[in-house]
Design an enzyme around this catalytic site. Structure first.
Site, PDB file in Angstrom:
ATOM      1  N   LYS A 274       0.796  -1.234   0.000  1.00  0.00           N
ATOM      2  CA  LYS A 274       0.000   0.000   0.000  1.00  0.00           C
ATOM      3  C   LYS A 274       0.831   1.288   0.000  1.00  0.00           C
ATOM      4  O   LYS A 274       0.414   2.304  -0.545  1.00  0.00           O
ATOM      5  CB  LYS A 274      -0.930   0.024   1.217  1.00  0.00           C
ATOM      6  CG  LYS A 274      -1.924  -1.126   1.285  1.00  0.00           C
ATOM      7  CD  LYS A 274      -3.166  -0.787   0.534  1.00  0.00           C
ATOM      8  CE  LYS A 274      -4.282  -1.809   0.574  1.00  0.00           C
ATOM      9  NZ  LYS A 274      -4.151  -3.046   1.273  1.00  0.00           N
TER      10      LYS A 274
ATOM     11  N   GLU B  20      -9.959   5.852   2.899  1.00  0.00           N
ATOM     12  CA  GLU B  20     -10.752   4.773   3.499  1.00  0.00           C
ATOM     13  C   GLU B  20      -9.785   3.649   3.845  1.00  0.00           C
ATOM     14  O   GLU B  20      -8.726   3.541   3.255  1.00  0.00           O
ATOM     15  CB  GLU B  20     -11.796   4.275   2.502  1.00  0.00           C
ATOM     16  CG  GLU B  20     -11.298   3.223   1.485  1.00  0.00           C
ATOM     17  CD  GLU B  20     -10.231   3.726   0.507  1.00  0.00           C
ATOM     18  OE1 GLU B  20     -10.139   4.959   0.304  1.00  0.00           O
ATOM     19  OE2 GLU B  20      -9.479   2.897  -0.041  1.00  0.00           O
TER      20      GLU B  20
ATOM     21  N   SER C  27       1.922  -9.929  -0.551  1.00  0.00           N
ATOM     22  CA  SER C  27       1.485  -8.527  -0.485  1.00  0.00           C
ATOM     23  C   SER C  27       1.671  -7.857   0.877  1.00  0.00           C
ATOM     24  O   SER C  27       1.823  -6.648   0.952  1.00  0.00           O
ATOM     25  CB  SER C  27       0.023  -8.411  -0.921  1.00  0.00           C
ATOM     26  OG  SER C  27      -0.813  -9.230  -0.125  1.00  0.00           O
TER      27      SER C  27
HETATM   28  C1  LIG Z   1      -5.109  -4.146   1.213  1.00  0.00           C
HETATM   29  C2  LIG Z   1      -4.418  -5.423   1.068  1.00  0.00           C
HETATM   30  C3  LIG Z   1      -4.787  -6.352   0.070  1.00  0.00           C
HETATM   31  C4  LIG Z   1      -5.986  -6.171  -0.817  1.00  0.00           C
HETATM   32  O1  LIG Z   1      -5.951  -5.045  -1.630  1.00  0.00           O
HETATM   33  P1  LIG Z   1      -5.589  -5.085  -3.171  1.00  0.00           P
HETATM   34  O2  LIG Z   1      -5.936  -3.744  -3.660  1.00  0.00           O
HETATM   35  O3  LIG Z   1      -6.433  -6.173  -3.782  1.00  0.00           O
HETATM   36  O4  LIG Z   1      -4.157  -5.401  -3.280  1.00  0.00           O
HETATM   37  C5  LIG Z   1      -4.040  -7.503  -0.074  1.00  0.00           C
HETATM   38  N1  LIG Z   1      -2.991  -7.758   0.738  1.00  0.00           N
HETATM   39  C6  LIG Z   1      -2.623  -6.903   1.708  1.00  0.00           C
HETATM   40  C7  LIG Z   1      -1.455  -7.239   2.568  1.00  0.00           C
HETATM   41  C8  LIG Z   1      -3.315  -5.711   1.899  1.00  0.00           C
HETATM   42  O5  LIG Z   1      -2.934  -4.878   2.874  1.00  0.00           O
END
Ligand SMILES: *Cc1c(COP(=O)(O)O)cnc(C)c1O
Length: 408
Positions: free
Chosen positions: A100, A122, A389
């Site tokens: 993010k 948000e 992620s």
């Molecule tokens: C916010 C988040 C997601 C989901 O958001 P995407 O926009 O689909 O990437 C996935 N993994 C993590 C670690 C997140 O913080």
């Protein structure tokens, strides 16, 4: 169906085929236009780019490593010695613990250039809220984060982090008190305060130009992966795998490879308690086309077209919509989308922790869970890159509670 060229997507109206667009109140149209103009002005501006790149290197810690997961690979190896060679793109190692921050920092730089001192956002799991609060602290901007009351409860640690960095966290009690409601509230704030305020949307969702801008700021994930793959095995990845909430980490990994026909792309949605139950967030698998938060995309809705509640164990995937480009990639079959259940995600959360000493975010665990289905289907030894992620520190309390229930 022939896929529209990557450079033509979205078109001038912000459309990905039939998806996307700008379905917003008239008061927001000038702000969206200003944002698009500013973005296009600085997209190739060398002073903007060097400021951003320096932050990404020294503050975020990029490039994030492409890590060969040896024991996970072994776990899925077949008796004849073949099997996927599994690499993790370590976005979990970024400052604040997820992908993010790439987008939040870059949008703060745009806000500064637009002369806006107040930032709103948000958040679901709180990762985007934390990333935005972080970027605002770094640049001395006022920061208000909208968060559902239900999510504030299950992600208390992130609420504290945001407050610690000086952000105001605004509880949203309407609806189910989750991400959809927080997003609606943030849009309402923006309509009222648009002169002074920039809205940092946290995924490749929402009205044009957000899906374009957020994609652009996450494309570095795929670009780094390409260079790292070339260095490690002298070729492209064969398979890309990522979880999909709004879809930003997935698009970030996919984008640079969409025009490479040999690269298979797979997105994993939250199947909650099962896609045949009414408690899931499998928008692309089970949704129908509709409009939410300014864009046309697949949506979870009832017979009357009302948006229905999503459910997922992970607050970051608990959203009834999805970014319009994913709807497009699904429709033209350039990417594949499947779902895994809460239970499968929990098992993967534990499996990755045990096998690799990496505790993933619950969102991320959804992508890892799909390896159980995918790996037995694969032939040979393809190079598979998973978007790792985010890290799971924020989730250990939730999971600890569930494990006590399970193991009692
Ligand atoms: C916010 C988040 C997601 C989901 O958001 P995407 O926009 O689909 O990437 C996935 N993994 C993590 C670690 C997140 O913080």
């Amino acid at each position: 169906m022939v896929i529209i060229q990557t450079t033509q997507r979205p078109d001038a109206l912000g459309r990905f085929g039939q998806f996307g667009g700008k379905y917003v109140p008239e008061t927001l149209m000038p702000a969206l236009a200003e944002l698009e103009t500013t973005f296009r002005q600085y997209q190739d501006d060398s002073s903007f780019q060097s400021e951003l790149n320096e932050l990404l290197r020294d503050y975020v810690g990029r490039p994030s490593p492409l890590y060969f997961a040896e024991r996970l690979t072994q776990h899925y190896r077949r008796s004849n010695g073949t099997g996927a060679q599994i690499y993790l793109k370590r976005e979990d190692l970024n400052h604040t613990g997820a992908h993010k921050i790439n987008n939040a920092l870059a949008q703060v730089l745009l806000a500064k250039r637009m002369g806006k001192q107040r930032i709103i956002a948000e958040t679901g799991a709180g990762q985007h809220g934390v990333a935005t609060a972080t970027a605002c602290a770094r640049f001395g901007l006022d920061c208000v984060i909208y968060m559902g009351v239900h999510d504030m409860e299950r992600q208390a640690l992130n609420v504290f982090r945001m407050k610690l960095m000086g952000a105001q966290v605004h509880p949203v009690a309407s609806g189910t008190g989750t991400l959809k409601d927080a997003t609606s509230e943030a849009i309402r704030d923006w309509v009222t305060n648009v002169e002074t305020t920039h809205y940092i949307l946290g995924s490749v969702a929402g009205p044009h130009p957000y899906p374009l801008i957020v994609r652009n700021f996450h494309t570095i994930i795929g670009q780094e992966t390409r260079a790292q793959a070339l260095e490690k095995w002298g070729g492209l990845p064969d398979i890309l795998l990522a979880c999909v909430g709004g879809g930003s980490n997935a698009i970030g990994l996919f984008h640079d490879f969409i025009d490479e026909p040999t690269v298979r792309m797979i997105g994993i949605e939250a199947g909650g308690e099962g896609i045949d139950s009414d408690k899931h967030a499998a928008t692309l698998t089970r949704g129908r086309i509709g409009i939410l938060h300014g864009a046309m995309s697949y949506l979870l809705q009832d017979e009357d077209g009302q948006v229905i509640e999503a459910h997922s164990i992970s607050a970051g995937l608990d959203y009834p919509g999805v970014g319009p480009e994913h709807s497009y990639l699904k429709e033209c079959q350039r990417a594949e989308y499947y779902s895994v259940t809460d239970q499968q995600a929990l098992e993967a959360f534990e499996r990755l922790s045990r096998l690799e000493g990496i505790i993933p975010a619950l969102e991320t665990a959804h992508a890892f869970a799909y390896l159980e289905t995918l790996c037995p289907q694969l032939e040979g030894s393809p190079h598979l890159v998973i978007s790792c992620s985010g890290r799971g520190d924020k989730d250990v309390q939730t999971v600890a509670k569930l494990f006590t229930k399970l193991h009692d």
